[in-house]
Motif scaffolding. Structure first.
Motif, mmCIF file in Angstrom:
data_model
loop_
_atom_site.group_PDB
_atom_site.id
_atom_site.type_symbol
_atom_site.label_atom_id
_atom_site.label_comp_id
_atom_site.label_asym_id
_atom_site.label_seq_id
_atom_site.Cartn_x
_atom_site.Cartn_y
_atom_site.Cartn_z
ATOM 1 N N GLU A 193 0.799 -1.215 0.000
ATOM 2 C CA GLU A 193 0.000 0.000 0.000
ATOM 3 C C GLU A 193 0.838 1.275 0.000
ATOM 4 O O GLU A 193 0.343 2.330 -0.397
ATOM 5 C CB GLU A 193 -0.938 0.028 1.206
ATOM 6 C CG GLU A 193 -0.238 0.129 2.555
ATOM 7 C CD GLU A 193 -1.238 0.329 3.688
ATOM 8 O OE1 GLU A 193 -1.542 1.504 4.002
ATOM 9 O OE2 GLU A 193 -1.700 -0.673 4.262
ATOM 10 N N CYS A 196 1.001 1.609 -3.610
ATOM 11 C CA CYS A 196 -0.326 1.590 -4.243
ATOM 12 C C CYS A 196 -1.383 1.639 -3.136
ATOM 13 O O CYS A 196 -1.797 0.591 -2.625
ATOM 14 C CB CYS A 196 -0.475 0.334 -5.093
ATOM 15 S SG CYS A 196 -2.083 0.129 -5.878
ATOM 16 N N GLY A 198 -4.406 1.935 -3.179
ATOM 17 C CA GLY A 198 -5.620 1.198 -3.505
ATOM 18 C C GLY A 198 -5.645 -0.202 -2.920
ATOM 19 O O GLY A 198 -6.721 -0.787 -2.747
ATOM 20 N N ASP A 201 -7.303 0.418 0.264
ATOM 21 C CA ASP A 201 -8.661 0.943 0.091
ATOM 22 C C ASP A 201 -9.661 -0.166 -0.188
ATOM 23 O O ASP A 201 -10.776 -0.161 0.348
ATOM 24 C CB ASP A 201 -8.681 1.969 -1.044
ATOM 25 C CG ASP A 201 -7.854 3.208 -0.727
ATOM 26 O OD1 ASP A 201 -7.555 3.430 0.464
ATOM 27 O OD2 ASP A 201 -7.496 3.936 -1.680
ATOM 28 N N GLY A 202 -9.291 -1.123 -1.032
ATOM 29 C CA GLY A 202 -10.214 -2.202 -1.347
ATOM 30 C C GLY A 202 -10.529 -3.061 -0.132
ATOM 31 O O GLY A 202 -11.677 -3.471 0.074
ATOM 32 N N THR A 270 -10.995 -5.260 -5.576
ATOM 33 C CA THR A 270 -9.812 -5.102 -6.417
ATOM 34 C C THR A 270 -9.824 -3.840 -7.265
ATOM 35 O O THR A 270 -8.789 -3.488 -7.833
ATOM 36 C CB THR A 270 -9.657 -6.314 -7.356
ATOM 37 O OG1 THR A 270 -10.780 -6.371 -8.252
ATOM 38 C CG2 THR A 270 -9.587 -7.608 -6.563
ATOM 39 N N GLY A 271 -10.985 -3.185 -7.374
ATOM 40 C CA GLY A 271 -11.066 -1.993 -8.217
ATOM 41 C C GLY A 271 -10.026 -0.942 -7.872
ATOM 42 O O GLY A 271 -9.277 -0.477 -8.757
ATOM 43 N N PRO A 272 -9.926 -0.517 -6.594
ATOM 44 C CA PRO A 272 -8.920 0.498 -6.243
ATOM 45 C C PRO A 272 -7.491 0.037 -6.520
ATOM 46 O O PRO A 272 -6.658 0.817 -6.991
ATOM 47 C CB PRO A 272 -9.156 0.719 -4.749
ATOM 48 C CG PRO A 272 -10.573 0.307 -4.516
ATOM 49 C CD PRO A 272 -10.809 -0.841 -5.455
ATOM 50 N N ALA A 273 -7.209 -1.240 -6.230
ATOM 51 C CA ALA A 273 -5.853 -1.746 -6.470
ATOM 52 C C ALA A 273 -5.549 -1.813 -7.958
ATOM 53 O O ALA A 273 -4.446 -1.455 -8.393
ATOM 54 C CB ALA A 273 -5.691 -3.120 -5.826
ATOM 55 N N ALA A 275 -6.767 0.022 -10.347
ATOM 56 C CA ALA A 275 -6.560 1.382 -10.863
ATOM 57 C C ALA A 275 -5.154 1.863 -10.535
ATOM 58 O O ALA A 275 -4.467 2.473 -11.361
ATOM 59 C CB ALA A 275 -7.605 2.321 -10.270
ATOM 60 N N CYS A 276 -4.709 1.574 -9.327
ATOM 61 C CA CYS A 276 -3.370 1.987 -8.902
ATOM 62 C C CYS A 276 -2.297 1.203 -9.655
ATOM 63 O O CYS A 276 -1.287 1.770 -10.076
ATOM 64 C CB CYS A 276 -3.241 1.770 -7.394
ATOM 65 S SG CYS A 276 -1.729 2.413 -6.673
#
Length: 282
Positions: A193, A196, A198, A201-202, A270-273, A275-276
């Motif tokens: 993190e 990244c 994200g 965040d996920g 997994t969306g935030p990860a 994107a990052c």
């Protein structure tokens, strides 16, 4: 640091029953320009024995690449990192080789911080998947099949032609070559993190989801689940540790092969990860 938990409240969606998986395509037959047999061994049987081995190794090598990224829970190296807490993990296995992915979110801590309430811990994401098509996998067989050598291999092992059936599987001594080819098509990710955000965040989004533990189904007024994906050969398993029972080791396991609710969960996790990670690759 906030620990992972799922509250026993009302979940805003229901988990669909698995959709009917579609039938996987058969492997390609041997080239027509090959002889019917080699030293009495059927070319077709040699071909499918080797093809089945190579196709099966896609899952084995992807799992091996994923496990190679695992950190131990203990280390005496003060410069190392170790796994403090297992978070959500996911396995997608597909008959439509080589599609599928393995990933896990884990809280890791520097060994130098100690083992009781350590500081400096970070969420980590690791994954393994193929960057290839089924044709890429089959190309290994087309390019390395050697009927004469395979027949000699079986003869040296005392395996007679009449002992070979359609269920026979063999690497014919080419395991190292097959593994090298397959490993070259596997993509792994290992990101924390701090590189990244994200990744964290996920996990935090999933940690706030409320889960009903009622055997009576969703309560009145619960919105319908999202539509499922088209039927496929994918088998999906999402495992989520539930840390709100202090005296029980509890996990929630969701299984699907196309449920829309699984897609919703994965997008949240997994969306935030993703994107990052896309930004890191650019």
């Amino acid at each position: 640091m906030k620990r992972f938990w799922l509250a026993a409240l009302i979940l805003g969606f229901a988990v669909n029953l698995p959709a009917k998986a579609s039938v996987p395509p058969p492997p390609p037959p041997p080239p027509t320009n090959l002889p019917a047999s080699y030293d009495g061994y059927s070319t077709e049987q040699l071909w499918y024995a080797y093809m089945t081995y190579v196709r099966g190794e896609t899952a084995a090598r992807r799992t091996a690449a994923f496990e190679a990224l695992r950190l131990p829970g203990y280390s005496d190296d003060p410069a190392a990192w170790r796994t403090e807490l297992d978070g959500p993990s996911y396995v997608s296995v597909s008959w439509w080789i080589p599609y599928g992915i393995l990933f896990a979110f884990e809280e890791i801590c520097p060994v130098s911080a100690g083992y009781r309430d350590p500081e400096g811990c970070l969420w980590r994401y690791r994954s393994a998947s193929f960057s290839a098509s089924a044709e890429d996998i089959h190309a290994i067989v087309f390019e390395t099949f050697d009927g004469a050598a395979f027949a000699a291999n079986l003869h040296a092992r005392g395996i007679t032609p009449d002992a070979i059936s359609r269920n026979f599987v063999s690497d014919f001594g080419l395991a190292n070559i097959v593994h090298e080819r397959l490993d070259g098509m596997i993509v792994t990710r290992d990101v924390r993190e701090d590189a990244c955000p994200g990744v964290r965040d996920g996990v935090e989004v999933i940690a706030e989801i409320a889960l009903p533990l009622s055997p009576y189904g969703p309560p009145a007024g619960t919105p319908p689940p999202p539509p499922p994906d088209p039927p496929s050969g994918n088998t999906q398993t999402l495992t989520v540790p539930a840390g709100y029972f202090p005296d029980l080791d509890v996990t929630v396991t969701l299984e699907s092969n196309g449920a829309g609710s699984m897609r919703t969960l994965l997008d949240a996790l997994t969306g935030p990860a993703n994107a990052c990670l896309a930004d890191l690759r650019d």
